[in-house]
Design a protein around this motif. Structure first.
Motif, PDB file in Angstrom:
ATOM      1  N   SER A   1       5.094 -15.019   7.263  1.00  0.00           N
ATOM      2  CA  SER A   1       5.831 -16.027   8.030  1.00  0.00           C
ATOM      3  C   SER A   1       5.585 -17.422   7.467  1.00  0.00           C
ATOM      4  O   SER A   1       4.484 -17.743   7.018  1.00  0.00           O
ATOM      5  N   GLU A   2       6.593 -18.250   7.536  1.00  0.00           N
ATOM      6  CA  GLU A   2       6.484 -19.638   7.078  1.00  0.00           C
ATOM      7  C   GLU A   2       5.827 -20.529   8.133  1.00  0.00           C
ATOM      8  O   GLU A   2       5.602 -21.701   7.888  1.00  0.00           O
ATOM      9  N   ASP A   3       5.551 -19.980   9.317  1.00  0.00           N
ATOM     10  CA  ASP A   3       5.008 -20.760  10.437  1.00  0.00           C
ATOM     11  C   ASP A   3       3.547 -20.405  10.688  1.00  0.00           C
ATOM     12  O   ASP A   3       3.221 -19.257  10.992  1.00  0.00           O
ATOM     13  N   GLY A   4       2.672 -21.408  10.557  1.00  0.00           N
ATOM     14  CA  GLY A   4       1.241 -21.201  10.762  1.00  0.00           C
ATOM     15  C   GLY A   4       0.891 -20.713  12.154  1.00  0.00           C
ATOM     16  O   GLY A   4      -0.066 -19.965  12.336  1.00  0.00           O
ATOM     17  N   ARG A   5       1.676 -21.118  13.162  1.00  0.00           N
ATOM     18  CA  ARG A   5       1.410 -20.650  14.534  1.00  0.00           C
ATOM     19  C   ARG A   5       1.646 -19.164  14.652  1.00  0.00           C
ATOM     20  O   ARG A   5       0.923 -18.462  15.363  1.00  0.00           O
TER      21      ARG A   5
ATOM     22  N   MET B   1      -0.665 -27.623  11.919  1.00  0.00           N
ATOM     23  CA  MET B   1      -1.818 -27.717  12.810  1.00  0.00           C
ATOM     24  C   MET B   1      -2.578 -26.378  12.892  1.00  0.00           C
ATOM     25  O   MET B   1      -3.769 -26.347  13.127  1.00  0.00           O
ATOM     26  N   PHE B   2      -1.862 -25.289  12.675  1.00  0.00           N
ATOM     27  CA  PHE B   2      -2.455 -23.953  12.807  1.00  0.00           C
ATOM     28  C   PHE B   2      -2.572 -23.226  11.473  1.00  0.00           C
ATOM     29  O   PHE B   2      -3.023 -22.087  11.423  1.00  0.00           O
ATOM     30  N   ALA B   3      -2.150 -23.873  10.389  1.00  0.00           N
ATOM     31  CA  ALA B   3      -2.032 -23.196   9.098  1.00  0.00           C
ATOM     32  C   ALA B   3      -3.349 -22.626   8.584  1.00  0.00           C
ATOM     33  O   ALA B   3      -3.353 -21.627   7.864  1.00  0.00           O
ATOM     34  N   TYR B   4      -4.467 -23.248   8.934  1.00  0.00           N
ATOM     35  CA  TYR B   4      -5.753 -22.772   8.409  1.00  0.00           C
ATOM     36  C   TYR B   4      -6.330 -21.604   9.195  1.00  0.00           C
ATOM     37  O   TYR B   4      -7.187 -20.886   8.686  1.00  0.00           O
TER      38      TYR B   4
END
Length: 187
Positions: A33-37, A74-77
């Motif tokens: 997914s491209e979304d870190g969340r 904000m959630f990517a890590y």
């Protein structure tokens, strides 16, 4: 309700009765997914997977560590740190350099201690990375000449110092194995 993290994932408690083939396919898609969340939603799942299931997903897990999600910064890590923890638990050799790679990302959201913790689990097996760790420490100090007055930065510098000490003190480290070794023989 305040203080509660809702909604809770349907897989958060148990994987009993879950079609494993479908689960692994879903995890693979989420990791891309491209979304870190969205990616972060499966980090807790790693601990519930059997070694043979991890082996099936390992190349996707590694890709999610190496390439941060471009959205949801904000959630990517979160998923990246979960992957580093997994590689350290499995004693996967390549995980050691990935820890240092992420330490050297001076981007928002990167928490150095979340790289130090998994790397410290390798002990003396990480000895070859000591020069890179010293360079990371130097970069932190040079980035902020007043680092000793910045509590967060001071903590980061000292955590690298302690990590180097721990690595150098471990004269008989447990063996590590490659990603390919684990995929071939997941135990």
């Amino acid at each position: 309700a305040p203080g509660k993290r809702e909604p809770k994932s349907i897989l958060s408690d148990s994987l009993d009765g879950v079609d494993r083939t479908l689960l692994l396919a879903a995890v693979r898609e989420i990791l891309k997914s491209e979304d870190g969340r969205i990616r972060r939603s499966i980090g807790d799942l790693y601990a519930k997977l059997a070694p043979n299931e991890i082996a099936v997903l390992l190349s996707d897990i590694v890709a999610a560590i190496q390439k941060p999600a471009p959205s949801g910064e904000m959630f990517a890590y979160d998923i990246r740190f979960a992957g580093l923890d997994l590689l350290a638990r499995l004693r996967i050799r390549e995980g050691m350099s990935m820890c240092v790679d992420i330490m050297n990302e001076f981007r928002w959201g990167r928490k150095l201690n979340r790289c130090v913790e998994p790397l410290s689990k390798y002990g003396g097996a990480a000895r070859e990375l000591v020069p890179r760790l010293k360079a990371t420490r130097l970069a932190l100090v040079e980035k902020n000449k007043n680092w000793e007055k910045d509590e967060e930065q001071k903590k980061d510098v000292y955590s690298i110092d302690k990590l180097i000490e721990k690595i150098e003190a471990d004269k008989n480290p447990r063996p590590v194995r490659s990603i390919q070794d684990f995929i071939t023989n997941p135990k």
